[in-house]
Design a protein around this motif. Structure first.
Motif, mmCIF file in Angstrom:
data_model
loop_
_atom_site.group_PDB
_atom_site.id
_atom_site.type_symbol
_atom_site.label_atom_id
_atom_site.label_comp_id
_atom_site.label_asym_id
_atom_site.label_seq_id
_atom_site.Cartn_x
_atom_site.Cartn_y
_atom_site.Cartn_z
ATOM 1 N N LEU A 297 -3.800 0.868 -3.312
ATOM 2 C CA LEU A 297 -3.453 -0.547 -3.241
ATOM 3 C C LEU A 297 -2.512 -0.843 -4.408
ATOM 4 O O LEU A 297 -2.888 -0.712 -5.571
ATOM 5 C CB LEU A 297 -4.703 -1.427 -3.330
ATOM 6 C CG LEU A 297 -5.769 -1.233 -2.252
ATOM 7 C CD1 LEU A 297 -6.769 -2.386 -2.299
ATOM 8 C CD2 LEU A 297 -5.155 -1.126 -0.854
ATOM 9 N N ARG A 298 -1.293 -1.243 -4.080
ATOM 10 C CA ARG A 298 -0.268 -1.449 -5.119
ATOM 11 C C ARG A 298 -0.111 -2.906 -5.533
ATOM 12 O O ARG A 298 0.360 -3.169 -6.645
ATOM 13 C CB ARG A 298 1.090 -0.926 -4.642
ATOM 14 C CG ARG A 298 1.273 0.583 -4.800
ATOM 15 C CD ARG A 298 2.751 0.927 -4.749
ATOM 16 N NE ARG A 298 3.490 0.201 -5.767
ATOM 17 C CZ ARG A 298 3.733 0.654 -7.005
ATOM 18 N NH1 ARG A 298 3.295 1.847 -7.367
ATOM 19 N NH2 ARG A 298 4.404 -0.091 -7.861
ATOM 20 N N ILE B 289 6.658 -5.887 8.386
ATOM 21 C CA ILE B 289 6.242 -4.849 7.448
ATOM 22 C C ILE B 289 7.432 -3.944 7.156
ATOM 23 O O ILE B 289 8.105 -3.479 8.081
ATOM 24 C CB ILE B 289 5.065 -4.028 8.002
ATOM 25 C CG1 ILE B 289 3.809 -4.911 8.105
ATOM 26 C CG2 ILE B 289 4.780 -2.811 7.118
ATOM 27 C CD1 ILE B 289 2.639 -4.238 8.792
ATOM 28 N N ILE B 290 7.682 -3.704 5.896
ATOM 29 C CA ILE B 290 8.775 -2.819 5.483
ATOM 30 C C ILE B 290 8.195 -1.475 5.054
ATOM 31 O O ILE B 290 7.193 -1.414 4.340
ATOM 32 C CB ILE B 290 9.580 -3.446 4.335
ATOM 33 C CG1 ILE B 290 10.326 -4.685 4.842
ATOM 34 C CG2 ILE B 290 10.565 -2.445 3.744
ATOM 35 C CD1 ILE B 290 11.108 -5.411 3.777
ATOM 36 N N THR B 291 8.830 -0.416 5.500
ATOM 37 C CA THR B 291 8.429 0.947 5.153
ATOM 38 C C THR B 291 9.486 1.557 4.234
ATOM 39 O O THR B 291 10.684 1.453 4.515
ATOM 40 C CB THR B 291 8.288 1.806 6.417
ATOM 41 O OG1 THR B 291 7.347 1.190 7.301
ATOM 42 C CG2 THR B 291 7.799 3.199 6.080
ATOM 43 N N ARG C 110 5.245 4.078 1.862
ATOM 44 C CA ARG C 110 4.921 2.827 1.168
ATOM 45 C C ARG C 110 5.145 1.682 2.152
ATOM 46 O O ARG C 110 6.148 1.647 2.858
ATOM 47 C CB ARG C 110 5.814 2.647 -0.058
ATOM 48 C CG ARG C 110 5.690 1.284 -0.755
ATOM 49 C CD ARG C 110 6.613 1.238 -1.973
ATOM 50 N NE ARG C 110 6.629 -0.079 -2.599
ATOM 51 C CZ ARG C 110 7.703 -0.859 -2.690
ATOM 52 N NH1 ARG C 110 8.864 -0.459 -2.156
ATOM 53 N NH2 ARG C 110 7.641 -2.033 -3.289
ATOM 54 N N PHE C 111 4.189 0.751 2.176
ATOM 55 C CA PHE C 111 4.231 -0.327 3.167
ATOM 56 C C PHE C 111 4.060 -1.666 2.457
ATOM 57 O O PHE C 111 3.142 -1.826 1.636
ATOM 58 C CB PHE C 111 3.140 -0.123 4.218
ATOM 59 C CG PHE C 111 3.202 1.243 4.851
ATOM 60 C CD1 PHE C 111 4.066 1.498 5.897
ATOM 61 C CD2 PHE C 111 2.423 2.290 4.358
ATOM 62 C CE1 PHE C 111 4.151 2.765 6.455
ATOM 63 C CE2 PHE C 111 2.507 3.558 4.904
ATOM 64 C CZ PHE C 111 3.375 3.793 5.959
ATOM 65 N N THR D 142 0.839 -1.194 0.000
ATOM 66 C CA THR D 142 0.000 0.000 0.000
ATOM 67 C C THR D 142 0.876 1.247 0.000
ATOM 68 O O THR D 142 2.054 1.207 0.364
ATOM 69 C CB THR D 142 -0.915 0.062 1.247
ATOM 70 O OG1 THR D 142 -0.096 0.079 2.430
ATOM 71 C CG2 THR D 142 -1.865 -1.132 1.302
ATOM 72 N N GLU D 143 0.287 2.363 -0.394
ATOM 73 C CA GLU D 143 0.946 3.663 -0.287
ATOM 74 C C GLU D 143 -0.040 4.677 0.279
ATOM 75 O O GLU D 143 -1.205 4.692 -0.112
ATOM 76 C CB GLU D 143 1.444 4.149 -1.650
ATOM 77 C CG GLU D 143 2.645 3.385 -2.172
ATOM 78 C CD GLU D 143 3.122 3.883 -3.522
ATOM 79 O OE1 GLU D 143 4.255 3.553 -3.894
ATOM 80 O OE2 GLU D 143 2.355 4.595 -4.210
ATOM 81 N N ALA D 144 0.435 5.516 1.179
ATOM 82 C CA ALA D 144 -0.393 6.550 1.800
ATOM 83 C C ALA D 144 -0.157 7.893 1.122
ATOM 84 O O ALA D 144 0.993 8.284 0.880
ATOM 85 C CB ALA D 144 -0.062 6.653 3.288
#
Length: 210
Positions: free
Chosen positions: A100-101, A164-166, A184-185, A42-44
């Motif tokens: 949603l990526r 979870i990677i940021t 980005r997560f 995902t991306e915020a």
């Protein structure tokens, strides 16, 4: 009054919601059958003050109007010929969203493969790819509340990421003031994360907890 479903998408930072969406199940009840999978990337996008947002500096057009809607609404937009699925978060007229990526296919996999005319991770390892794989080929769902839409995130159906990677978002203007921000997560090791290197893939558990 917001429903319990809508409340998931507001009342806390957008980055927190974006992390919390990892592992949730997204489904589409399309005209040729149901498709869906687990969210792995995902991306915020943080609205008017975010240089990468469609609403940066208060930009508001008919095309992006649904981004100003209710939490949990669909913002379906097109970029470079591909449709992308963005979820509206925060309160009405606060144009923040979560893109949603990538998803890990789980339901209607053969149908998704047919939609994409591809196999393996390339079926859903990118924002345009996942929308095409689901079977969505227009903006008809734009502005609809997910709670009553054929396209929705099922909040009570989920896997739990082991890690979870940021990181920085992909495809945004890195020269913008917010271009390099860590919004980005991803589920660490999941093969369907866009750009995932083979040596980093967890081919056993796909990055999920037992």
């Amino acid at each position: 009054m917001l429903s319990a479903y809508q409340q998931f998408f507001t009342g806390r930072p957008t980055t927190e919601i974006a992390r919390d969406l990892l592992g949730r199940f997204v489904r589409y009840d399309g005209p040729d059958g149901m498709t869906g999978g687990y969210i792995v990337e995902t991306e915020a996008y943080l609205g008017e003050n975010d240089s990468a947002s469609h609403a940066f500096n208060g930009r508001r057009t008919g095309y992006s109007e649904s981004l100003y809607g209710q939490p949990g609404d669909i913002y379906l937009y097109q970029i470079r010929g591909h449709y992308c699925f963005d979820i509206v978060v925060q309160d009405e007229d606060e144009p923040q969203g979560i893109l949603l990526r990538a998803i890990e296919p789980a339901v209607g996999v053969d149908l998704m493969t047919a939609h994409r005319k591809m196999t393996g991770v390339n079926v859903t390892n990118g924002p345009g790819k996942l929308v095409q794989a689901l079977g969505i080929h227009s903006r008809d769902l734009d502005g609809q509340p997910m709670e009553s839409s054929p396209l929705r995130v099922e909040l009570d159906r989920a896997k739990i990421p082991r890690e979870i990677i940021t990181s920085a978002r992909i495809g945004v203007n890195m020269r913008g003031k917010d271009g390099a921000k860590p919004q980005r997560f991803t589920v660490a090791g999941n093969p369907y994360v866009s750009g995932m290197r083979k040596r980093e893939m967890d081919l056993n558990k796909h990055g999920w907890k037992d």
